[in-house]
Motif scaffolding. Sequence first.
Motif, PDB file in Angstrom:
ATOM      1  N   PRO A  64      -3.016  84.674  14.148  1.00 39.48           N
ATOM      2  CA  PRO A  64      -2.374  84.793  15.465  1.00 39.48           C
ATOM      3  C   PRO A  64      -3.259  85.518  16.481  1.00 39.48           C
ATOM      4  O   PRO A  64      -3.293  85.141  17.664  1.00 39.48           O
ATOM      5  CB  PRO A  64      -1.106  85.597  15.175  1.00 39.48           C
ATOM      6  N   ALA A  65      -3.991  86.540  16.035  1.00 42.57           N
ATOM      7  CA  ALA A  65      -4.859  87.287  16.947  1.00 42.57           C
ATOM      8  C   ALA A  65      -5.977  86.410  17.481  1.00 42.57           C
ATOM      9  O   ALA A  65      -6.311  86.437  18.689  1.00 42.57           O
ATOM     10  CB  ALA A  65      -5.429  88.504  16.219  1.00 42.57           C
ATOM     11  N   MET A  66      -6.574  85.608  16.598  1.00 40.81           N
ATOM     12  CA  MET A  66      -7.654  84.716  17.035  1.00 40.81           C
ATOM     13  C   MET A  66      -7.123  83.604  17.930  1.00 40.81           C
ATOM     14  O   MET A  66      -7.784  83.193  18.894  1.00 40.81           O
ATOM     15  CB  MET A  66      -8.356  84.127  15.809  1.00 40.81           C
ATOM     16  N   ALA A  67      -5.894  83.136  17.607  1.00 37.89           N
ATOM     17  CA  ALA A  67      -5.285  82.101  18.456  1.00 37.89           C
ATOM     18  C   ALA A  67      -5.046  82.636  19.862  1.00 37.89           C
ATOM     19  O   ALA A  67      -5.261  81.925  20.861  1.00 37.89           O
ATOM     20  CB  ALA A  67      -3.967  81.642  17.825  1.00 37.89           C
ATOM     21  N   ALA A  68      -4.627  83.884  19.986  1.00 42.99           N
ATOM     22  CA  ALA A  68      -4.407  84.499  21.295  1.00 42.99           C
ATOM     23  C   ALA A  68      -5.729  84.680  22.039  1.00 42.99           C
ATOM     24  O   ALA A  68      -5.828  84.436  23.256  1.00 42.99           O
ATOM     25  CB  ALA A  68      -3.706  85.838  21.125  1.00 42.99           C
ATOM     26  N   ILE A 117       6.076  85.935  13.298  1.00 40.29           N
ATOM     27  CA  ILE A 117       6.514  86.718  14.457  1.00 40.29           C
ATOM     28  C   ILE A 117       5.379  86.890  15.459  1.00 40.29           C
ATOM     29  O   ILE A 117       5.579  86.813  16.675  1.00 40.29           O
ATOM     30  CB  ILE A 117       7.050  88.089  13.995  1.00 40.29           C
ATOM     31  N   MET A 118       4.170  87.102  14.974  1.00 38.20           N
ATOM     32  CA  MET A 118       3.044  87.297  15.877  1.00 38.20           C
ATOM     33  C   MET A 118       2.687  86.013  16.612  1.00 38.20           C
ATOM     34  O   MET A 118       2.271  86.040  17.777  1.00 38.20           O
ATOM     35  CB  MET A 118       1.836  87.832  15.113  1.00 38.20           C
ATOM     36  N   LEU A 119       2.846  84.864  15.951  1.00 38.15           N
ATOM     37  CA  LEU A 119       2.619  83.584  16.645  1.00 38.15           C
ATOM     38  C   LEU A 119       3.644  83.401  17.761  1.00 38.15           C
ATOM     39  O   LEU A 119       3.316  82.930  18.859  1.00 38.15           O
ATOM     40  CB  LEU A 119       2.697  82.421  15.643  1.00 38.15           C
ATOM     41  N   ALA A 120       4.900  83.785  17.453  1.00 34.72           N
ATOM     42  CA  ALA A 120       5.928  83.713  18.496  1.00 34.72           C
ATOM     43  C   ALA A 120       5.612  84.687  19.624  1.00 34.72           C
ATOM     44  O   ALA A 120       5.801  84.383  20.813  1.00 34.72           O
ATOM     45  CB  ALA A 120       7.301  84.022  17.890  1.00 34.72           C
ATOM     46  N   SER A 121       5.100  85.864  19.265  1.00 29.00           N
ATOM     47  CA  SER A 121       4.739  86.866  20.263  1.00 29.00           C
ATOM     48  C   SER A 121       3.598  86.378  21.149  1.00 29.00           C
ATOM     49  O   SER A 121       3.574  86.641  22.355  1.00 29.00           O
ATOM     50  CB  SER A 121       4.356  88.170  19.563  1.00 29.00           C
ATOM     51  N   VAL A 122       2.643  85.672  20.549  1.00 25.71           N
ATOM     52  CA  VAL A 122       1.522  85.112  21.330  1.00 25.71           C
ATOM     53  C   VAL A 122       2.046  84.148  22.378  1.00 25.71           C
ATOM     54  O   VAL A 122       1.617  84.164  23.546  1.00 25.71           O
ATOM     55  CB  VAL A 122       0.515  84.415  20.391  1.00 25.71           C
ATOM     56  N   THR A 123       3.006  83.309  21.982  1.00 24.26           N
ATOM     57  CA  THR A 123       3.582  82.347  22.943  1.00 24.26           C
ATOM     58  C   THR A 123       4.320  83.081  24.053  1.00 24.26           C
ATOM     59  O   THR A 123       4.208  82.713  25.238  1.00 24.26           O
ATOM     60  CB  THR A 123       4.551  81.406  22.202  1.00 24.26           C
ATOM     61  N   GLU A 124       5.097  84.116  23.697  1.00 22.70           N
ATOM     62  CA  GLU A 124       5.836  84.879  24.706  1.00 22.70           C
ATOM     63  C   GLU A 124       4.899  85.585  25.695  1.00 22.70           C
ATOM     64  O   GLU A 124       5.225  85.750  26.876  1.00 22.70           O
ATOM     65  CB  GLU A 124       6.716  85.940  24.019  1.00 22.70           C
ATOM     66  N   ARG A 125       3.747  86.016  25.216  1.00 23.60           N
ATOM     67  CA  ARG A 125       2.856  86.851  26.021  1.00 23.60           C
ATOM     68  C   ARG A 125       1.638  86.088  26.539  1.00 23.60           C
ATOM     69  O   ARG A 125       0.595  86.670  26.850  1.00 23.60           O
ATOM     70  CB  ARG A 125       2.406  88.058  25.181  1.00 23.60           C
ATOM     71  N   THR A 126       1.800  84.775  26.622  1.00 22.77           N
ATOM     72  CA  THR A 126       0.670  83.952  27.076  1.00 22.77           C
ATOM     73  C   THR A 126       0.198  84.378  28.467  1.00 22.77           C
ATOM     74  O   THR A 126      -1.008  84.517  28.720  1.00 22.77           O
ATOM     75  CB  THR A 126       1.070  82.466  27.086  1.00 22.77           C
ATOM     76  N   ARG A 127       1.130  84.562  29.396  1.00 21.58           N
ATOM     77  CA  ARG A 127       0.751  84.934  30.770  1.00 21.58           C
ATOM     78  C   ARG A 127       0.078  86.311  30.782  1.00 21.58           C
ATOM     79  O   ARG A 127      -0.898  86.532  31.509  1.00 21.58           O
ATOM     80  CB  ARG A 127       2.001  84.945  31.669  1.00 21.58           C
ATOM     81  N   GLU A 128       0.613  87.258  29.945  1.00 17.16           N
ATOM     82  CA  GLU A 128      -0.004  88.590  29.850  1.00 17.16           C
ATOM     83  C   GLU A 128      -1.450  88.481  29.375  1.00 17.16           C
ATOM     84  O   GLU A 128      -2.351  89.159  29.890  1.00 17.16           O
ATOM     85  CB  GLU A 128       0.804  89.459  28.888  1.00 17.16           C
ATOM     86  N   ILE A 129      -1.669  87.600  28.402  1.00 19.41           N
ATOM     87  CA  ILE A 129      -3.028  87.399  27.877  1.00 19.41           C
ATOM     88  C   ILE A 129      -3.941  86.844  28.963  1.00 19.41           C
ATOM     89  O   ILE A 129      -5.090  87.289  29.123  1.00 19.41           O
ATOM     90  CB  ILE A 129      -2.994  86.454  26.650  1.00 19.41           C
ATOM     91  N   GLY A 130      -3.410  85.878  29.757  1.00 12.92           N
ATOM     92  CA  GLY A 130      -4.199  85.301  30.849  1.00 12.92           C
ATOM     93  C   GLY A 130      -4.585  86.353  31.889  1.00 12.92           C
ATOM     94  O   GLY A 130      -5.726  86.375  32.375  1.00 12.92           O
ATOM     95  N   ILE A 131      -3.652  87.231  32.227  1.00 12.95           N
ATOM     96  CA  ILE A 131      -3.940  88.291  33.212  1.00 12.95           C
ATOM     97  C   ILE A 131      -5.008  89.233  32.686  1.00 12.95           C
ATOM     98  O   ILE A 131      -5.939  89.606  33.413  1.00 12.95           O
ATOM     99  CB  ILE A 131      -2.640  89.063  33.547  1.00 12.95           C
ATOM    100  N   ARG A 132      -4.901  89.625  31.416  1.00  8.80           N
ATOM    101  CA  ARG A 132      -5.887  90.541  30.836  1.00  8.80           C
ATOM    102  C   ARG A 132      -7.275  89.897  30.812  1.00  8.80           C
ATOM    103  O   ARG A 132      -8.286  90.548  31.093  1.00  8.80           O
ATOM    104  CB  ARG A 132      -5.476  90.950  29.409  1.00  8.80           C
TER     105      ARG A 132
END
Length: 437
Positions: free
Chosen positions: A421-425, A327-342
């Motif tokens: 998943p956290a490190m991948a993000a 689920i967290m890997l899927a969440s990382v994919t969904e929130r890719t743009r959010e991660i980029g902004i942060r």
Amino acid sequence: MIPATSFLFENLRLGLKNLYLHRLRTFLTALGIIFGVMAVIVMVAIGEGTKRDALRQMQQLGAQNVLIRSKRPPEGAGPQSNSRILRYGLVETDLQRVSNVPGLSRIVPLRDSRKRVSYGTKQFPAVNGISTTSDLFPVINLRLSSGRFFTKTDEQQAATVCVIGSEAARQMFPSQDPLGAQIQVGVPSSGMAVLTVVGVLEPTGLRANADKANIMVRDIDFDVYFPMSLSQTVFRNTIFRRTAGSMEMEMLEYSEIWVQVQSVDDVEQTAAIFSNIVGLPGREDVTVKAPIELLRAAEKTAKQFNFVLGGIASLSLLVGGIGIMNIMLASVTERTREIGIRRALGAKQRHITLQFLIETTVISQLGGLIGIAIGISAALVLPPLLERLGFGDYPTAIAPWSVIGSFVISGLTGICFGLYPAMAAAKMNPIEALRHE
């Protein structure tokens, strides 16, 4: 510069907000952890309850005791004089041989009279008339509810007195004080003793065949105890009993011999010596048991039970951990743009890692808390439910260490399976993350 505490709370707030927005997904993700923790709590509660119950029985019967019991041999086996009289079990010679073993504190012979017990005109088939010595009471830790025990003086005088168990008192005297009442053991035609009740015992809770070691073959709370010397006077040294529908009679000198060993460390070794003395294993009309076997049997059962359910619990936690990672890997994919902004606003890799780890830890700890609540509830409900359904008595006991351990392990599961998943993000390229649609 943002203080570390404020930063941590901000990440926690963001993590909780994201989990709240996907409540159903969060709950489904935590199911594996819930079932794993629940299994651990119930498993340990059953194992702990079994051990505590065995320990209670062992303490009641005496950890330093060894029981030598007569048993009716299989059909066609055992010492017999002819087809009408069956002679078996412990005899005076066995008692003398046992008495010669060093390191013993007390030796208590016991004889089940096999006689009818009655009060007035009413008979009580469930009540057992047992002749023994006054040493029996301290040996198997019997305590008085009222009255007194019979004494050595009573034995010397073959006094017509008795001490009765709690259930025997309840059945025979439901609405009166048993002390001073006179009950009958036997019938006039073949010998009868009229006994005055001088004491009533506290309940022991010991029931026939309630333990895996088969220590008890009768309910102690239904016993009526009277002096062995009186039994020898009234019923002689042997017990004759006609079997229903035939002329066969049994000849039995001693039903049991309870032996108290001086040191609990010598109990099992002494039991082995007794087995040799009475001729086991070739002899089929005698058994040797030690109450400490209750604890050994309970520990063995608990280990087997823990192995099976431990595997189930581990599998559930593994599945739960894989579910969190997925689920967290899927969440990382969904929130890719959010991660980029942060990242573009100055967030570092450790900040992103921490946010995702907080989310996985919250999921696993939430699952752990729910699992603990369900596990404790199930452990408390299970014994009365199984007894009501007729599956017997399965006591449970909640072990504090299992609750604390389950909570800690559930948290570690979330951290371990959420780390990747956290490190991948955190390792995402900020530029590519911002371009992600």
